[in-house]
Enzyme design. Sequence first.
Site, PDB file in Angstrom:
ATOM      1  N   SER A 134     -10.384 -85.800  19.223  1.00  0.00           N
ATOM      2  CA  SER A 134      -9.129 -85.370  19.468  1.00  0.00           C
ATOM      3  C   SER A 134      -8.615 -86.178  20.806  1.00  0.00           C
ATOM      4  CB  SER A 134      -8.817 -84.081  19.952  1.00  0.00           C
ATOM      5  OG  SER A 134      -9.574 -83.622  21.067  1.00  0.00           O
ATOM      6  N   HIS A 187      -7.964 -84.281  27.343  1.00  0.00           N
ATOM      7  CA  HIS A 187      -6.708 -84.610  26.346  1.00  0.00           C
ATOM      8  C   HIS A 187      -5.554 -85.610  27.042  1.00  0.00           C
ATOM      9  CE1 HIS A 187      -7.432 -81.076  23.292  1.00  0.00           C
ATOM     10  NE2 HIS A 187      -8.353 -82.286  23.135  1.00  0.00           N
TER      11      HIS A 187
END
Length: 266
Positions: A134, A187
Amino acid sequence: MPSPAVSSFSTLRARSYLFRLPLFTRAVLVAIVVFWALGVQSVWDLRAWGALIPDKTGITTLYRVNTFPFIHLNFFHAILNILALTPLLDRFESEYGTLTSLALFFGPLTTIPAFLYLFLEFVMRMNTAVMGASIWVFLLLGIEAMRTYKANPHFVLAGYSIPTWVSPLAIVLFVAALVPSTSFLGHLCGLAVGYICGLGYLKFLAPPEKALRWIEGKLNLLGRLPHYVSVDQKTYGRFGVIPMTNVPGGSGTAAGLVGSTQRLGP
């Protein structure tokens, strides 16, 4: 209930899309599946070996800054990241070419966010292990968001004008709020590097086209490797704007899952 004709049509479209995927994208997806399969056994702890763990990352274990995106906690974690990553990486490789994608994703587009994460963890005196593709999802979303911002700076929502570049940031917040055990910091690191890359500040890290053409010609890569994207075969032009139309579904969701005290994603 969908008719057999509709189901058959959707299956055919999905198969056609998968068969058209370029070489590097295919290799990354296969590597993710292989690492997941290796992680199923209990003889060797693959996650402890390859995850990005701040206090275990040193000179002799720098491989972690490249291995952690391929390693996932479980099948569900891996499959969601595959679904989110595939269309984004497909478009990136179609634009830049296979060799450039290989050099960037095994180089600065992985190591820069990894070192940024390690630095911030050191500053905050934390030691949170991260893993998962991710980080690439948010990095690629950041690249596309900045390019979209250049062409279309704002969109209107409920009467308010909102900058288009905030869309991936909203997804980061959404994932952090609704999905336990995801790494908000990881992230953000991927997204921050994606923003910088989308603004064009990392262009100098891309291999020169002259060198790529020489390698391709010397090794005849286009003739030998199926689905290879050469420097002169790119779809949208080097450092051009990636079109946002006709985007296959699933590209806007990043994956981070429950099931462990370890953070996923990163």
